[in-house]
Design an enzyme around this catalytic site. Structure first.
Site, PDB file in Angstrom:
ATOM      1  N   ASP A  57       0.875  -1.248  -0.117  1.00  0.00           N
ATOM      2  CA  ASP A  57       0.046   0.029   0.002  1.00  0.00           C
ATOM      3  C   ASP A  57       1.075   0.940   0.040  1.00  0.00           C
ATOM      4  OD1 ASP A  57      -2.383   1.709   0.524  1.00  0.00           O
ATOM      5  OD2 ASP A  57      -1.449   1.872   2.515  1.00  0.00           O
ATOM      6  N   ASP A 112      -0.132   5.111   0.790  1.00  0.00           N
ATOM      7  CA  ASP A 112      -0.316   6.031   2.093  1.00  0.00           C
ATOM      8  C   ASP A 112      -0.262   5.365   3.290  1.00  0.00           C
ATOM      9  OD1 ASP A 112      -0.910   8.139  -0.080  1.00  0.00           O
ATOM     10  OD2 ASP A 112      -2.972   7.216  -0.303  1.00  0.00           O
ATOM     11  N   GLY A 159      -7.534   3.621   3.263  1.00  0.00           N
ATOM     12  CA  GLY A 159      -7.498   2.545   2.083  1.00  0.00           C
ATOM     13  C   GLY A 159      -8.846   2.967   1.334  1.00  0.00           C
ATOM     14  N   ARG A 197      -5.540   7.701  -6.361  1.00  0.00           N
ATOM     15  CA  ARG A 197      -5.721   8.376  -7.792  1.00  0.00           C
ATOM     16  C   ARG A 197      -4.409   9.359  -7.983  1.00  0.00           C
ATOM     17  NH1 ARG A 197     -11.418   9.759  -9.432  1.00  0.00           N
ATOM     18  NH2 ARG A 197     -10.526  10.352 -11.681  1.00  0.00           N
ATOM     19  N   ASN A 198      -3.961   9.743  -6.802  1.00  0.00           N
ATOM     20  CA  ASN A 198      -2.645  10.512  -6.761  1.00  0.00           C
ATOM     21  C   ASN A 198      -1.347   9.835  -6.864  1.00  0.00           C
ATOM     22  OD1 ASN A 198      -3.480  13.475  -6.675  1.00  0.00           O
ATOM     23  ND2 ASN A 198      -4.780  12.502  -4.953  1.00  0.00           N
ATOM     24  N   ASP A 239      -1.586  -0.524   6.030  1.00  0.00           N
ATOM     25  CA  ASP A 239      -1.727   0.034   7.505  1.00  0.00           C
ATOM     26  C   ASP A 239      -3.456   0.156   7.587  1.00  0.00           C
ATOM     27  OD1 ASP A 239      -2.077   2.235   5.292  1.00  0.00           O
ATOM     28  OD2 ASP A 239      -2.030   3.865   6.885  1.00  0.00           O
TER      29      ASP A 239
HETATM   30  C1  BG6 Z   1      -5.738   5.627   0.067  1.00  0.00           C
HETATM   31  C2  BG6 Z   1      -5.973   6.529   1.153  1.00  0.00           C
HETATM   32  O1  BG6 Z   1      -4.558   5.230  -0.169  1.00  0.00           O
HETATM   33  O2  BG6 Z   1      -6.179   6.341  -0.886  1.00  0.00           O
HETATM   34  C3  BG6 Z   1      -7.154   6.822   1.467  1.00  0.00           C
HETATM   35  O3  BG6 Z   1      -5.751   5.626   2.429  1.00  0.00           O
HETATM   36  C4  BG6 Z   1      -7.583   7.900   0.381  1.00  0.00           C
HETATM   37  O4  BG6 Z   1      -7.440   7.500   2.721  1.00  0.00           O
HETATM   38  C5  BG6 Z   1      -7.911   6.882  -1.003  1.00  0.00           C
HETATM   39  O5  BG6 Z   1      -9.063   8.299   0.454  1.00  0.00           O
HETATM   40  C6  BG6 Z   1      -7.873   7.720  -2.281  1.00  0.00           C
HETATM   41  O6  BG6 Z   1      -7.072   8.954  -2.393  1.00  0.00           O
HETATM   42  P1  BG6 Z   1      -7.057   9.770  -3.616  1.00  0.00           P
HETATM   43  O7  BG6 Z   1      -5.456  10.455  -3.489  1.00  0.00           O
HETATM   44  O8  BG6 Z   1      -7.446   9.085  -4.718  1.00  0.00           O
HETATM   45  O9  BG6 Z   1      -7.992  10.654  -3.175  1.00  0.00           O
HETATM   46 MG    MG Z   2      -2.660   3.086   3.623  1.00  0.00          MG
END
Ligand code: BG6
Ligand code: MG
Length: 214
Positions: A8, A10, A45, A116-117, A169
């Site tokens: 994973d 984040d 997640g 998505r980031n 996590d």
């Molecule tokens: C996960 C995070 O990795 O990505 C979540 O744990 C988050 O908290 C999810 O909402 C989506 O992230 P993003 O960057 O697409 O908004």
């Molecule tokens: Mg995570």
């Protein structure tokens, strides 16, 4: 024997879990919606729109689909502002050593993240080329606890799920890994998850010899 490790992103590779919290908190405060770190734990997640749905459980009014899109976009703008400042120094303790140790053992490495980031973050922390495969929120329709993102990662690695270990996590991520037929190492907030195959406070403190040879 473990032949692939799917990480994973984040909260496992990088400290972005706190950036998610601060971005959601800013948006929630502006909307006068109660939000704290306890509620935030439920977002680990979980995809952006599913996270928003959890946050809106405490909203004092209902929001239209267009308004929800706007709230999610506003949170993401705050979040992107924060992660633009990321550098390799935001990589979590033990990550670089563990990646190097696994590489030496010829174990395949992947990212399995709902975010998505993911491409932007990997670039900012200098790990864009560090993995054999990346499966992320741009490529899936079902967010963790659904196993889709991890199954996609194992397919990209050309490895059967049962030969893959997921490092997570999030409780939702541990559930997703097990649902996909993989083993799960819970770290950070998931270090006390009773369903995880293995637990450790962080990557550096995991018993990798036992995990890899089981
Ligand atoms: C996960 C995070 O990795 O990505 C979540 O744990 C988050 O908290 C999810 O909402 C989506 O992230 P993003 O960057 O697409 O908004
Ligand atoms: Mg995570």
């Amino acid at each position: 024997m473990v032949r692939g490790v799917i990480f994973d992103l984040d909260g496992v590779i990088v400290t972005t879990d706190d950036c998610h919290y601060h971005a959601w908190k800013r948006m929630a405060d502006e909307e006068h919606i109660e939000f704290d770190r306890t509620i935030n734990e439920r977002l680990r997640g979980v995809s952006r729109m599913d996270s928003l749905a959890i946050l809106l459980e405490r909203a004092k009014r209902t929001y239209t689909p267009d308004e929800k899109e706007a709230l999610a976009a506003r949170k993401n703008a705050y979040y992107v502002d924060l992660i633009t400042a990321l550098t390799p120094s935001d990589i979590l303790p033990g990550v670089m050593d563990v990646l190097q140790m696994l590489r030496k053992k010829d174990i395949k490495l992947a990212i399995g993240s709902s975010s998505r980031n993911t491409p932007l973050i990997l670039k900012r922390i200098g790990l864009a080329d560090a993995f054999d495969a990346v499966a992320d929120g741009n490529q899936i329709t079902h967010s963790k606890p659904d196993p889709e993102v991890f199954l996609l990662a194992s397919t990209k690695l050309a490895l059967p799920p049962e030969t893959c270990l997921v490092v997570e996590d999030a409780d939702a991520g541990v559930e997703a890994a097990l649902a996909g037929g993989m083993k799960a190492l819970g770290v950070g907030s998931a270090a006390v998850n009773p369903t995880a195959t293995y637990c450790a406070p962080n990557l550096a403190l995991a018993n990798w010899n036992a995990i890899l040879n089981a």
